[in-house]
Design a protein around this motif. Structure first.
Motif, PDB file in Angstrom:
ATOM      1  N   GLU A 158     -11.845  -9.496  97.624  1.00 35.21           N
ATOM      2  CA  GLU A 158     -11.071  -9.063  96.470  1.00 35.21           C
ATOM      3  C   GLU A 158     -11.282  -7.568  96.241  1.00 35.21           C
ATOM      4  O   GLU A 158     -12.405  -7.112  96.052  1.00 35.21           O
ATOM      5  N   LYS A 159     -10.178  -6.791  96.274  1.00 35.56           N
ATOM      6  CA  LYS A 159     -10.268  -5.334  96.127  1.00 35.56           C
ATOM      7  C   LYS A 159      -9.951  -4.875  94.702  1.00 35.56           C
ATOM      8  O   LYS A 159     -10.365  -3.801  94.288  1.00 35.56           O
ATOM      9  N   ALA A 160      -9.180  -5.659  93.984  1.00 41.05           N
ATOM     10  CA  ALA A 160      -8.830  -5.320  92.603  1.00 41.05           C
ATOM     11  C   ALA A 160      -8.533  -6.623  91.872  1.00 41.05           C
ATOM     12  O   ALA A 160      -8.184  -7.634  92.492  1.00 41.05           O
ATOM     13  N   HIS A 161      -8.701  -6.568  90.550  1.00 42.62           N
ATOM     14  CA  HIS A 161      -8.586  -7.782  89.730  1.00 42.62           C
ATOM     15  C   HIS A 161      -8.067  -7.345  88.362  1.00 42.62           C
ATOM     16  O   HIS A 161      -8.730  -6.598  87.665  1.00 42.62           O
ATOM     17  N   PHE A 162      -6.856  -7.778  88.022  1.00 38.67           N
ATOM     18  CA  PHE A 162      -6.270  -7.430  86.727  1.00 38.67           C
ATOM     19  C   PHE A 162      -6.214  -8.681  85.859  1.00 38.67           C
ATOM     20  O   PHE A 162      -5.692  -9.712  86.302  1.00 38.67           O
ATOM     21  N   VAL A 163      -6.735  -8.568  84.644  1.00 40.52           N
ATOM     22  CA  VAL A 163      -6.702  -9.703  83.713  1.00 40.52           C
ATOM     23  C   VAL A 163      -5.393  -9.646  82.937  1.00 40.52           C
ATOM     24  O   VAL A 163      -5.037  -8.617  82.358  1.00 40.52           O
ATOM     25  N   LEU A 164      -4.656 -10.770  82.961  1.00 37.17           N
ATOM     26  CA  LEU A 164      -3.353 -10.860  82.299  1.00 37.17           C
ATOM     27  C   LEU A 164      -3.493 -11.621  80.987  1.00 37.17           C
ATOM     28  O   LEU A 164      -4.504 -12.284  80.742  1.00 37.17           O
ATOM     29  N   ARG A 165      -2.452 -11.563  80.167  1.00 35.66           N
ATOM     30  CA  ARG A 165      -2.498 -12.258  78.871  1.00 35.66           C
ATOM     31  C   ARG A 165      -1.827 -13.619  78.913  1.00 35.66           C
ATOM     32  O   ARG A 165      -1.831 -14.354  77.935  1.00 35.66           O
ATOM     33  N   SER A 166      -1.211 -13.918  80.053  1.00 37.62           N
ATOM     34  CA  SER A 166      -0.560 -15.222  80.221  1.00 37.62           C
ATOM     35  C   SER A 166      -0.421 -15.442  81.730  1.00 37.62           C
ATOM     36  O   SER A 166      -0.793 -14.572  82.514  1.00 37.62           O
ATOM     37  N   PRO A 167       0.094 -16.582  82.170  1.00 37.36           N
ATOM     38  CA  PRO A 167       0.231 -16.796  83.617  1.00 37.36           C
ATOM     39  C   PRO A 167       1.048 -15.701  84.301  1.00 37.36           C
ATOM     40  O   PRO A 167       2.065 -15.252  83.772  1.00 37.36           O
ATOM     41  N   GLY A 168       0.598 -15.253  85.470  1.00 39.29           N
ATOM     42  CA  GLY A 168       1.354 -14.288  86.272  1.00 39.29           C
ATOM     43  C   GLY A 168       2.408 -15.027  87.073  1.00 39.29           C
ATOM     44  O   GLY A 168       2.095 -15.957  87.824  1.00 39.29           O
ATOM     45  N   MET A 169       3.673 -14.628  86.942  1.00 42.58           N
ATOM     46  CA  MET A 169       4.779 -15.341  87.591  1.00 42.58           C
ATOM     47  C   MET A 169       5.304 -14.634  88.839  1.00 42.58           C
ATOM     48  O   MET A 169       5.689 -15.280  89.802  1.00 42.58           O
ATOM     49  N   SER A 170       5.371 -13.289  88.790  1.00 42.06           N
ATOM     50  CA  SER A 170       5.891 -12.516  89.929  1.00 42.06           C
ATOM     51  C   SER A 170       5.039 -11.281  90.137  1.00 42.06           C
ATOM     52  O   SER A 170       4.526 -10.699  89.175  1.00 42.06           O
ATOM     53  N   VAL A 171       4.917 -10.877  91.409  1.00 41.65           N
ATOM     54  CA  VAL A 171       4.237  -9.617  91.731  1.00 41.65           C
ATOM     55  C   VAL A 171       5.083  -8.900  92.780  1.00 41.65           C
ATOM     56  O   VAL A 171       5.549  -9.509  93.737  1.00 41.65           O
ATOM     57  N   CYS A 172       5.328  -7.577  92.571  1.00 43.66           N
ATOM     58  CA  CYS A 172       6.169  -6.792  93.476  1.00 43.66           C
ATOM     59  C   CYS A 172       5.468  -5.495  93.847  1.00 43.66           C
ATOM     60  O   CYS A 172       4.803  -4.874  93.013  1.00 43.66           O
ATOM     61  N   TRP A 173       5.674  -5.114  95.103  1.00 36.12           N
ATOM     62  CA  TRP A 173       5.068  -3.885  95.636  1.00 36.12           C
ATOM     63  C   TRP A 173       6.192  -3.130  96.317  1.00 36.12           C
ATOM     64  O   TRP A 173       6.770  -3.627  97.286  1.00 36.12           O
TER      65      TRP A 173
END
Length: 326
Positions: A158-173
């Protein structure tokens, strides 16, 4: 552009199982054919497609399976690596999957003797989406119902870890914004993270829930689209954190949003599988009504071809392909 009512798929491919997810390779693999991967209950199939719209010698569509990868569990999401090449000697196929056991699996194959996979452990709940770093392909980002976005190297560290406020649905790069990650949360917030400082730098708001899917436009980095509730929503991120355009489209609830790879005004949305079929709509920002309506028996997944205005949806023992008049 033709206004179109409900249309049968232009092409279909028969599959051995229910197709949970389907994904065209968004990167150039050095070959005239397009790579496509689809996931069933315990395997991933990688194949090539060629369409008459791009090659006059093809009648309709040519599809060929390159390899079936045993997965052992239902496939929920697939991401292609930009390191996939068909013109190398030997060729290299690389993709990553998310599965219902909360693990990521990285597959690497030369389509002959070398077939490896690594498992990435860390998420404590269902993984909803994943994506490769678009330039070098040396990292994978994933989002989960465990309220985190994680970035991994290809060894599964694991190189990075972001805490969200609700479920993560999509991630785009985005290939033009290699140091930023876009993360969409179910609570209707879309955030951009700076991967150098690992800080949030911009957020967008739907003002409605649940946000089920979001996408960052390949052809215009300032455009973001999403579906929340039964609506689609579009932002110009330089103008406001609230959507500039939104429209109700799916009667029950919208499920997926995907921008076309070839036109910044073209996108597709799907509804939730109903009793008989799922609606797939293609929209153009210049038109008040959807320009194409397709239906797939209990469809799932949604993906656009890299160079054609053509999208695919998975379904019961089939993949459906629709071509849009530009």
């Amino acid at each position: 552009m033709k206004q179109d009512s409900t249309r049968n798929a232009a092409y279909t491919v028969d599959c051995e199982d229910y197709v949970h997810v389907v994904k065209f390779n968004p990167f150039d693999s050095g070959d005239a054919c397009s790579l496509i991967a689809y996931g069933g209950n315990n395997y991933v199939v990688v194949g090539t497609c060629r369409f008459q719209e791009e090659d006059a010698e093809v009648e309709g569509m040519q599809y060929k399976t390159l390899r079936t990868f045993h997965h052992g569990i239902r496939v929920d999401a697939i991401a292609w690596s930009p390191e996939t090449r068909l013109d190398g000697l030997p060729p290299q196929i690389r993709f990553c999957t998310a599965a219902s056991d909360r693990k990521l699996r990285l597959f690497t194959s030369d389509l002959q003797d070398k077939n490896e996979f690594k498992t990435f452990d860390g998420h404590s709940d269902y993984i909803n989406d994943l994506v490769f770093a678009p330039k070098e392909g040396q990292e994978v980002a994933s989002v989960s119902d465990d309220h985190t976005c994680r970035v991994w190297d290809l060894e599964g560290n694991e190189k990075a870890h972001f805490v969200l406020r609700s479920p993560g649905m999509s991630v785009c790069w985005h290939p033009e914004e290699a140091f930023k990650l876009m993360v969409a949360e179910k609570n209707g917030t879309i955030r951009f993270y700076d991967l150098i400082t690992q800080q949030a730098i911009l957020s967008l708001e739907c003002e409605q829930t649940p946000l089920m899917s979001a996408d960052w436009c390949l052809k215009n980095t300032l455009k973001v689209g999403a579906v929340a509730g039964s609506d689609w929503l579009i932002w110009d991120i330089t103008r406001s954190s609230y959507p500039q355009d939104k429209r109700p489209v799916h009667v029950d609830r919208a499920r997926l949003f995907r921008w076309s790879q070839v036109n910044e005004n073209l996108f597709a949305t799907t509804g939730y599988p109903g009793k008989t079929s799922t609606q797939m709509l293609v929209h153009h920002l210049g038109h008040p009504q959807p320009i194409l309506t397709g239906a797939a028996a209990v469809g799932s997944g949604l993906t656009w071809h890299r160079t054609l205005p053509l999208c695919a949806v998975g379904g019961d023992h089939k993949i459906f392909f629709w071509i849009t008049e530009m």
